[in-house]
Design a protein around this motif. Structure first.
Motif, short mmCIF file in Angstrom:
data_model
loop_
_atom_site.label_atom_id
_atom_site.label_comp_id
_atom_site.label_asym_id
_atom_site.label_seq_id
_atom_site.Cartn_x
_atom_site.Cartn_y
_atom_site.Cartn_z
N PHE A 178 -28.05 -7.20 83.94
CA PHE A 178 -27.54 -8.22 83.02
C PHE A 178 -28.29 -9.53 83.22
O PHE A 178 -28.71 -10.18 82.25
N THR A 231 -20.71 2.57 73.70
CA THR A 231 -21.71 1.66 73.15
C THR A 231 -22.45 2.28 71.97
O THR A 231 -22.81 1.58 71.03
N VAL A 281 -22.32 -14.59 85.51
CA VAL A 281 -22.60 -13.22 85.99
C VAL A 281 -22.93 -13.23 87.47
O VAL A 281 -22.42 -12.41 88.25
N ILE A 324 -30.78 -11.43 80.50
CA ILE A 324 -30.59 -12.83 80.09
C ILE A 324 -31.87 -13.62 80.32
O ILE A 324 -32.28 -14.42 79.49
N VAL A 331 -23.75 -4.94 79.03
CA VAL A 331 -22.65 -5.91 78.96
C VAL A 331 -21.30 -5.21 79.04
O VAL A 331 -20.43 -5.60 79.83
N LEU A 362 -24.04 -18.36 80.99
CA LEU A 362 -23.67 -16.96 81.10
C LEU A 362 -24.29 -16.32 82.34
O LEU A 362 -23.64 -15.55 83.05
N GLN A 363 -25.52 -16.67 82.64
CA GLN A 363 -26.18 -16.14 83.83
C GLN A 363 -25.51 -16.64 85.10
O GLN A 363 -25.33 -15.88 86.05
N TRP A 403 -28.48 -3.72 75.51
CA TRP A 403 -27.62 -4.90 75.67
C TRP A 403 -26.15 -4.52 75.64
O TRP A 403 -25.37 -4.93 76.49
#
Length: 170
Positions: free
Chosen positions: A91, A20, A153, A95, A60, A149-150, A56
């Motif tokens: 995560f 990252t 996840v 979000i 991710v 997206l949440q 982030w």
């Protein structure tokens, strides 16, 4: 060797951190090691601290890596499973923290858009760039993408918990 699984997981986390950092350096250059990153989006100017980008990227990327890595092992190992759940929880929290920011962006299909220069200056062919009214235009908002997206996840975390519970009962 008794501590071998712990050492392997530390190496995986360290590898994710290094990756990252390299991605952050590739995207932002030397500024990633400075105090902040300046973003100029349309007529809004954002100044964001660099560690927020790196956090982030790290969460991710690590979430994806741990999901694929542990899915190969059917979530049978305890320590990687706990790291995966902690990353998934982080995560989801990120979000949730980012969602209020997207509420301030203009939603597609709502009034209040400002187009520069005004469309009255242009001919009628350029008026097609205005947002369209309708059901799908209300669904395609940034906040709805974050909610989706949440949900994904959390569904992946529930799937992993199911697989872990199923493998630990046998």
């Amino acid at each position: 060797m008794k501590n071998k699984p712990l050492l392997l997981e530390i190496l995986w986390i360290l590898g994710c951190t290094i990756f990252t950092t390299i991605i952050g350096f590739a995207l932002f250059g030397k500024t990633i090691f400075g105090d902040y990153v300046d973003l100029n989006l349309h007529d809004t100017y954002f100044v964001i601290a660099n560690q927020h980008f790196l956090i982030w990227f790290f969460i991710v990327f690590s979430f994806i890596v741990y999901f694929t890595k542990e899915n190969r092992h059917s979530f049978k190992r305890r320590l990687p499973f706990l790291i995966f759940l902690i990353l998934g929880l982080g995560f989801s929290i990120l979000i949730a923290k980012a969602s209020p920011f997207f509420l301030f962006l203009p939603e597609i299909g709502k009034n209040g858009w400002t187009v520069y220069p005004p469309l009255s200056v242009h001919n009628s062919a350029t008026t097609d760039i205005l947002p369209q009214e309708g059901f799908f235009s209300m669904l395609l908002t940034p906040i709805n993408y974050l909610i989706l997206l949440q949900i994904i996840v959390i569904a992946l975390m529930l799937f992993a918990a199911y697989k872990y519970g199923k493998s630990s009962n046998n």
